[in-house]
Enzyme design. Sequence first.
Site, PDB file in Angstrom:
ATOM      1  N   ASP A  69       4.464 -12.330   4.505  1.00 44.62           N
ATOM      2  CA  ASP A  69       3.631 -12.954   3.573  1.00 44.62           C
ATOM      3  C   ASP A  69       4.154 -13.766   2.310  1.00 44.62           C
ATOM      4  O   ASP A  69       3.638 -14.478   1.646  1.00 44.62           O
ATOM      5  CB  ASP A  69       2.706 -11.895   2.757  1.00 44.62           C
ATOM      6  N   ASP A 120      -7.326  -0.147   4.488  1.00 43.28           N
ATOM      7  CA  ASP A 120      -7.452   0.712   5.657  1.00 43.28           C
ATOM      8  C   ASP A 120      -8.257   2.053   5.313  1.00 43.28           C
ATOM      9  O   ASP A 120      -9.247   2.286   6.128  1.00 43.28           O
ATOM     10  CB  ASP A 120      -6.117   1.289   5.716  1.00 43.28           C
TER      11      ASP A 120
END
Length: 751
Positions: A142, A459
């Site tokens: 990232d 999540d």
Amino acid sequence: MATSSPLPLHLCYVNKFTMVINRSHALLHSIAIAFLIYYRASFLFEGTKTRTTHIIPWLLVFASELLLSFIWLLGRAYVWRPVSRTVFPERLPNDDKLPPIDVFICTTDPDREPTLGVMNTVLSAMALDYPPDKLHVYLSDDGGYATTLHGMKEAWKFARWWLPFCRRYDIKTICPEAYFSRTEDDPSESESLEFVEERQKIKEKYELFQERLTGAKEDSELVDAGGVHTARDHPSCIEVIQEFSEEGLQGDQIKIPLLVYVSREKRTSQSHHFKAGAVNVLIRVSGMLSNSPYILMLDCDMYCNDPTSARQAMCFHFDPQMSPSLAFVQFPQTFHDISKNDIYDSEVRSAYTTHWPGLDGLGGPVLSGTNFYIKREALCNSTSIQKGTDLGGLKNLFGSSNEFIKSLHQNYKPNLNNDGECSNMMLLEEAKVLASCSYEDQTKWGKEVGFLYDAVAEDFLTGFTLQCKGWKSAYVAPSRPQFLGTSTTNLNDLLTQGTRWGAGLVDVAISRFSPLLFGPPRTSFLHSMCYAELSLFPLLYCLPLWCFATIPPLCLLNGIPLYPEVSDPYFSVFLFIFLSSVCKHLHEVLITGRPIHKWINEQRIWMIKSVTCHLYGSLDAILKKLGLRKASFLTTSKVADGEQIKLYQQGKFDFRASTIFVAPLATILLVNLASIVGGVVRTMVMEEAGWRKMCGQVLLSFYITVMNYAIIEAMVKRKDKGRIPSSVILLSVVFSLIFLSFGSLITCILS
């Protein structure tokens, strides 16, 4: 997927004895709580002339007791029907019938997540016991760092030596760093001269691999024709890693899984949605290059410790009765650097030995961020394809890429050669478009498709919404850990991580997806209770524990009773509730094979987290909800600090943490110490039989002080670098004096 084998691929056992104990305890404890509520409520109906204490501190303590009772009640769902599972991967069909798997690994910053450790995770994933032509490993970088891309190329070179070695000799520890740093050899390994020579040869190759990574020029950012870019502002870069030199080729050279480097485009003017955004890019890019029906998600420090996890997961996905509605199979998070004492409870024992098995008995565990095999169909909302949604509707959901929409069909096969060379460069160009920061604009990515953006705990939220859509999950915890990661070994990282987790969970609790409101119409009430407990516990623990840590000690110092006298029958109710909670926790610790000091550590770290990171995480979530703060995400450091690790291994807290974490802890301990001394002197010397009225408060302050003796020790006794700094002690003394003086003044005014 059906299997020709008549024997089951997995078995599920209901732990009936544990279930009976849990339900019996819940009944007795609930009755005691009912008596406590009756006692507290009856006080409110007494006349003001007959009341023996001030109503404000009484109401604060009563409200805290109600909050703790509520969160305890929600938590009973975990222990209602705990189950355990056994798998039989040897009963799976032949390799040619196994489905392909994509492996997603995410990293952000090589300074906090060392490249060598990340590459070890990549190599362990490539070495899984699975057909290599059906295994595809993707690394999301990232930050767009050149060192990470260089590490990928070096890892691919070393993999041509490491993978044949693992498969030829059936190596169980498939992470090279873990394998070569073992203190004991695996007894199942051959000790033939050929094996020993080959192992030494591979070890030398690994040492060379380490030198190439650590000695590489550290260009901090990726560079393209446009110039140097920062970690928060760079174009997309997608590269299929391949090498055509003759170095490393062996006579029995085996096929190597596809290895792909992905760095999505990031611009400072656009939100990138942290890990959830990175994973959604991987879903799209992998759909173009491999499009496997199953995805393994791994943290960059969570390496594969055993080669069989993929086959174990397939035991559930191949079950014809379970597979149609099964979204994911979750494995526990385990850590290779846990000390025997584990003072920080880095193991997170309660989650993976109590909560997740309990959730599994109700509909499935929580999606836990890493170590799970998930069905692509569940994330991509492929029912839209099955329902025949028109092209315009699909573009509103998935974006403008026709090629990606084609990949949503189950019969789509990416146009890649077997050796990983792209046969059509347009495919990679299309993948770069899918990795652009503007691709998701005006689509449902992060809202209905992929990992959701409504909370930092992407999540947890994504798993919850999947189960509300009718998907199920399974939890399997083999005796040999399938994955091993790096735990937090210092207080600052622990509480920083806890703040982030707390903020993410409370994000969900106060959103439109609040489990108690969103869940019951869509999933079972008990299942919703579990999710509600997880989302609310940071908020519902920090408020009561701050109250119990301050109000009863303050009232003790000023001679204000908040609990029944020792001779009052209701005193036994309070004592029973306390002992019942403590003993049940101790029972859970002991039946999982942990020693008594594990219970002490868990009690202490629960108190520490509740008054620090749970409070700050809850405040962060509330401020974001009010629009007063932007979402943030700080990666937990994976860099090992020798001095911190030494203190952790010795069972000593490292208080070299932020003042906002340490000062509240020291202040609370000083307040309770002062209250014990002052309160006991006052009740024993100045008031006749006063100890009977104040016994409950004395015991509470004494318990808090004893359980957190490590903080007192760090203020007074310790001389090492992990002690509490003198400046923080002085600040805490000032805070405690202000609190006690101001509180005493208020009680005098009220009286």
